[in-house]
Design a protein around this motif. Structure first.
Motif, PDB file in Angstrom:
ATOM      1  N   TYR A 117      45.606  42.108  37.892  1.00  0.00           N
ATOM      2  CA  TYR A 117      45.196  42.701  39.044  1.00  0.00           C
ATOM      3  C   TYR A 117      46.243  43.830  39.632  1.00  0.00           C
ATOM      4  O   TYR A 117      45.783  44.602  39.844  1.00  0.00           O
ATOM      5  N   VAL A 138      36.293  38.223  37.912  1.00  0.00           N
ATOM      6  CA  VAL A 138      36.615  37.122  38.568  1.00  0.00           C
ATOM      7  C   VAL A 138      35.252  36.232  38.355  1.00  0.00           C
ATOM      8  O   VAL A 138      35.546  35.082  38.315  1.00  0.00           O
ATOM      9  N   GLN A 185      42.959  39.686  45.139  1.00  0.00           N
ATOM     10  CA  GLN A 185      43.611  38.312  45.121  1.00  0.00           C
ATOM     11  C   GLN A 185      42.774  37.532  46.003  1.00  0.00           C
ATOM     12  O   GLN A 185      42.816  36.289  45.684  1.00  0.00           O
ATOM     13  N   ASN A 245      39.800  36.544  43.972  1.00  0.00           N
ATOM     14  CA  ASN A 245      40.306  35.646  42.792  1.00  0.00           C
ATOM     15  C   ASN A 245      40.819  34.327  43.389  1.00  0.00           C
ATOM     16  O   ASN A 245      40.376  33.306  42.529  1.00  0.00           O
ATOM     17  N   LEU A 287      45.309  36.217  36.261  1.00  0.00           N
ATOM     18  CA  LEU A 287      44.609  37.222  36.738  1.00  0.00           C
ATOM     19  C   LEU A 287      45.471  38.156  37.561  1.00  0.00           C
ATOM     20  O   LEU A 287      45.086  39.304  37.822  1.00  0.00           O
ATOM     21  N   ASN A 288      46.506  37.441  38.386  1.00  0.00           N
ATOM     22  CA  ASN A 288      47.031  38.509  39.437  1.00  0.00           C
ATOM     23  C   ASN A 288      48.076  39.444  38.951  1.00  0.00           C
ATOM     24  O   ASN A 288      48.173  40.513  39.290  1.00  0.00           O
ATOM     25  N   ILE A 303      43.946  31.745  37.940  1.00  0.00           N
ATOM     26  CA  ILE A 303      44.575  32.904  39.135  1.00  0.00           C
ATOM     27  C   ILE A 303      45.696  33.464  39.112  1.00  0.00           C
ATOM     28  O   ILE A 303      45.709  34.817  39.139  1.00  0.00           O
ATOM     29  N   SER A 360      37.044  32.367  44.907  1.00  0.00           N
ATOM     30  CA  SER A 360      35.765  32.603  44.455  1.00  0.00           C
ATOM     31  C   SER A 360      35.307  31.029  44.180  1.00  0.00           C
ATOM     32  O   SER A 360      34.359  30.617  44.122  1.00  0.00           O
TER      33      SER A 360
END
Length: 962
Positions: free
Chosen positions: A576, A523, A607, A610, A572-573, A569, A613
């Protein structure tokens, strides 16, 4: 006479084992089985002894005999998956012979047969549906499983699908005897006496006042948010005292009709409880429906919806067709978005766990009203005081102040007055009411959580969850398979179970923590990439051909960076979720609740980091470590770090929060409702093309429900996660974006109806589960509340200009030493907050292409920049001024004072607000007392009635209690 129990036990002990019985003798054993059952009852009735213990023993022995003979029947019985037993579209009964004989000669209700909620006899209601494919190779496991289901007393029918002959539906029904037995084992609370409401004695004067008030209320319009009581059914269990069901005290309970005494959700929960404890194969761990679903023996398992959610007739004139139709009309329909939720009906249909989620969501939405109102007031206060703000006036009038370029080479010099619009927008969010709003939101978060405890206690009382305790959970199959070789005694059940060594558990936790740390580093790397993008593109946009983008290069950079950040985001979710699933399985949690808590914590952490940040970077790092003109700090000694806009960094933070919040909520709402709608529409389209519209409407209910989308594998996780992340946005950076509670409120009003519509119309009916609270999410909410105090303190002290303005007003402005801080005291603040730079001191790679002659006709000698530094001709050029240190000390002091003050207020509120309302505590004590009295009176009444009957029959008994 000899005890019949002794004779029965002797006969059972002489029964040969299954392996020693020949196939020719099985029929004789089955006949003897029926004769034994006929022989027991008459002999027992002839005896004059107390038979309670004998009957219990006979039930246990008979159960073993039933299972024993069911195993005998399954040795050479034909396969239950055989095509000869099934006809396409026709019901095929495999229920017990006794249930078949009961319906012979009786009229079958046509309505029950037509609605697809009953067996062929029209009397046995379908409590649960199992679905499998005939082509599936796990035939033997299903045979044993279904044979043991019938041994438990459940009745069964099978039917092939109308759309695919390979799909088989297994319909299960629990008779009254089975429901009563397992309801007692599961401690299901059922109504047994109407509630008696205790009213305090009032004086005549108070009664007169109340009459006048009620008469005055009659003139007022009805509350529009309350549901029409005539529409909702009488939920009897809410008006009755309840107690754990007991077959021995069945006469105490209010039973008008045995078929409706247990509602559909309770019946399905009892059947599911049975299915989770039925064996499908020889072996200690070969048990339960979940394992059969995981290994593919069954494709799906679900309770049925109670018919269609639509009706041709109006609910006001003809009433609701069923509870699903009622929920749709008074809860899931968009026309009732302003009304309260029928939580009791939601709980009755979907169970306490889902009911608690909607109760929490409704409570959270209601508590957002004051927060949204105050946030809107702060914003409107900024609007009304915009023309009186001295700082924005000076920025708009500063046509003679030339600012230094904000990037290398391509960025030009600019007048400070060019940022007039941004200064005014900044004032809308950063004004005198911002600090008050930050304190209010910190207190609001505490009040919300404390009053939710009280609200939860009231709901737990109304829904009989006060004394409910979770059952001892089953061990996860993955845990059993991994640690089946090591066992130790369970201190609760007293049975041996698989055991995970402490060293193995610690090593797995260390690896999991390392994985979490690595993903957090990913992240940070993504944020680093966004920073590089912002640094590079600000110069690109400054040299753009279009004047609109060229003149607003910094805003264009921020806007595109936020959109790219949102895409990263969402990507990446997805990653993740897979990583969190892998790490949670790597930890090997023992039970399902431990697995859910571990997975929930990881997904929330991933999350949250993510999503926030980049917001943390803009709030606390953007423009803080850039250096000054002539000595800029650079990234990898190449890219100059990005500076804030001349009007401050708060406008960037507002854009980041506003865009992310709106896009995130819009995307979540589409995925929650749009995706299931598209899938279900595609399924209906295929059915219409193959079978036509008329044939589709005639599909039975199990076929319609099977074509709906199953509830996601993680239950309510996605719904809770979305709201918890929104709660973080609403509280953590609310000082920078006061409109966040208003956006959250508008979203939640839509969210409640979206979720309701999804549960009622788009998803299969989930199993009704019980829960006392919202679980681990409450601890996460408390953690967010603590973090919000710290972040808001830093936002006010570091990101906004509140502290520099305060220091200037009291120390350096026209009112210095007078103890005033009005707008007149801010005269000259803009000039005092800007430092002077000698243009000839620029580095070669930072020197702009233009010399600034377009402003005054000659090359510029000096430009201004935001900082507190000495002028270039001072003894220490570009050194920090005394005002810088005053501002820094004031910022640190404000953070400490703000945090301690707010934390003290939070703890004081937590202490003053009890978790249990006083009236509820009194009601609970009185109810406990009344229940004991009622049970005693009912038992005494039963004993007296029995005594009168015995005297009437001329029988005398000695040693009787009165």
């Amino acid at each position: 006479p000899e005890s019949p129990l002794a004779g029965f036990s002797t006969a059972l002990s002489q029964t040969p084992s299954m392996s020693s019985i020949s196939s020719e003798g099985r029929e004789d054993l089955q006949v003897n089985r029926l004769e034994t059952q006929i022989w027991i009852k008459p002999d027992i009735q002839k005896t004059d002894v107390d038979f309670s213990e004998i009957l219990n023993a006979i039930q246990e022995i008979a159960k073993d005999v039933n299972i024993f003979f069911d195993e005998l029947e399954g040795v050479n019985s034909p396969s239950k998956d055989d095509d000869s037993l099934l006809h396409h579209g026709n019901l095929t009964s495999t229920s017990d012979d006794a249930s078949r004989l009961e319906v012979v000669g009786e009229e079958v209700p046509d309505k029950n047969k037509a609605n697809g909620l009953y067996f062929r006899d029209g009397k046995c209601r379908i409590d649960y549906i199992l679905v499998y494919r005939k082509s599936n190779p796990q035939t033997e496991k299903r045979e044993v499983f279904e044979r043991n289901i019938r041994a438990e007393g459940l009745q069964m029918e099978k039917e092939s699908s109308l759309t695919n002959s390979d799909i088989i539906f297994v319909k299960l029904h629990a008779p009254w005897e089975v429901l009563g037995k397992y309801a007692e084992l599961m401690n299901v609370r059922m109504p047994f006496r109407r509630k008696i409401y205790y009213l305090h004695r009032r004086y005549k004067f108070m009664n007169r006042i109340e009459k006048q008030i009620s008469r005055f209320r009659g003139w007022l319009p009805r509350k529009p948010m309350k549901l029409d009581k005539e529409t909702l059914p009488d939920l009897e269990e809410n008006d009755c005292y309840t107690a754990p069901f007991s077959q021995q005290r069945i006469h105490h309970f209010i039973i008008h009709n045995k078929d409706t005494f247990f509602n559909n959700a309770t019946r399905s929960r009892i059947v599911h409880h049975i299915l989770q404890r039925v064996k499908y194969e020889e072996g200690k761990n070969k048990i339960g429906l979940n394992r059969l679903l995981s290994n593919g023996s069954y494709e799906a398992a679900f309770p049925l919806h109670e018919g269609s959610y639509r009706s041709k007739n109006s609910i006001r004139t003809h009433g609701a067709e069923n509870h699903r139709h009622l929920l749709y009309e008074c809860w899931a329909s968009w026309g009732v978005w302003y009304k309260y939720q029928p939580l009791d009906l939601v709980r009755r249909y979907f169970g306490e766990k889902i009911g608690l989620y909607f109760a929490w969501l409704g409570w959270y939405t209601g508590m957002l009203f004051p927060a949204a109102f105050i946030g809107l007031f702060v914003f409107l206060y900024g609007v009304t005081t915009l023309n009186h703000c001295q700082v924005s006036k000076e920025v708009c009038q500063a046509t003679d102040i030339i600012m230094c370029p904000i990037c290398d080479k391509y960025c030009p010099f600019m007048r400070l007055s060019d940022s007039c619009v941004y200064a005014k927008v900044t004032h809308l969010f950063d004004n005198g009411a911002t600090v008050f709003f930050a304190v209010f939101m910190a207190v609001w978060a505490t009040v919300f959580l404390e009053f939710w405890k009280r609200r939860r206690a009231v709901i737990a009382y109304d829904w009989d969850l006060i004394d409910w305790e979770e059952e001892e959970e089953e061990i996860r199959p993955q845990f059993e398979a991994k640690y089946s070789k090591k066992e130790r005694m369970n201190p609760i059940s007293g049975k041996p179970e698989p055991y995970q060594a402490f060293a193995d558990k610690c090593s797995r936790l260390i690896v999991s923590a390392s994985g979490i740390f690595f993903m957090i580093c990913v992240v940070i790397a993504a944020v680093f990439g966004i920073v590089i993008y912002r640094v590079v593109t600000v110069s690109t946009f400054a040299a753009f051909k279009w004047a609109l983008i060229r003149n607003n290069s910094q805003v264009a950079t921020t806007g595109t960076a936020v959109c790219i950040n949102f895409c990263i985001i969402m990507l990446l979710n997805v990653l993740y979720e897979k990583v969190a699933l892998f790490l949670t399985n790597l930890e090997q949690p023992r039970t399902e609740s431990e697995w859910e808590n571990s997975f929930t914590l990881k997904m929330f952490l991933f999350q949250f980091v993510n999503l926030n940040s980049s917001t943390f970077y803009i709030a606390f790092f953007l423009g803080r470590f850039t250096g000054h003109p002539g000595a800029y700090l650079r990234l990898i000694n190449r890219w100059r770090l990005e500076e804030c806009h001349p009007s401050g960094c708060l406008i960037d933070l507002c854009m980041q929060m506003g865009i992310i919040m709106v896009l995130k909520q819009t995307w979540n709402n589409f995925m929650e409702l749009g995706y299931p709608l598209i899938q279900n529409w595609w399924t209906r389209r295929k059915l219409r093309q193959e079978y036509g519209t008329q044939r589709k409407t005639s599909f039975p209910q199990w076929e319609k429900d099977y074509n709906l989308q199953p509830m996601n594998a993680y239950g309510l996780f996605d719904e809770y996660l979305e709201m918890i992340l929104q709660f973080g946005f609403t509280t953590i950076f609310v000082a920078a974006f006061p409109l966040a509670p208003l956006l959250a409120l508008l979203n939640n009003i839509i969210e409640i109806r979206l979720d309701a519509y999804k549960f009622v119309t788009q998803w299969r009916r989930p199993l009704a589960s019980r829960a006392k609270d919202i679980g681990i999410w409450y601890g996460i909410l408390e953690g967010i509340g603590i973090l919000s105090v710290i972040t808001n303190a830093f936002v006010i002290a570091v990101t906004s200009d509140f502290i520099p303005r305060l220091v200037y007003a009291y120390k350096y402005g026209p009112c210095a030493g007078q103890g005033e801080a009005g707008q007149k005291c801010m005269v000259g603040y803009v000039n005092a907050s800007l430092s002077v730079f000698l243009v000839s001191d620029f580095e070669n790679r930072s020197e702009p292409t233009s010399n600034g002659s377009e402003f005054s006709g000659s090359p510029l000698k000096y430009c201004r920049y935001r900082d507190y530094r000495d002028p270039p001709h001072s003894p220490v050029p570009y050194g920090y001024t005394l005002q810088f240190w005053h501002v820094l000390a004031a910022r640190l002091a404000f953070i400490i004072v703000f945090e301690h003050l707010v934390f003290c207020i939070k703890h004081l509120i937590s202490y003053l607000i009890p978790d249990l309302p006083k009236d509820l505590r009194d009601r609970m004590r009185r109810e406990k007392y009344l229940i004991q009295e009622m049970m005693y009176e009912a038992e005494l009444e039963r004993l007296q009635k029995e005594r009168k009957e015995r005297k009437k029959n001329g029988k005398s008994y000695h040693n009787e209690w009165p």
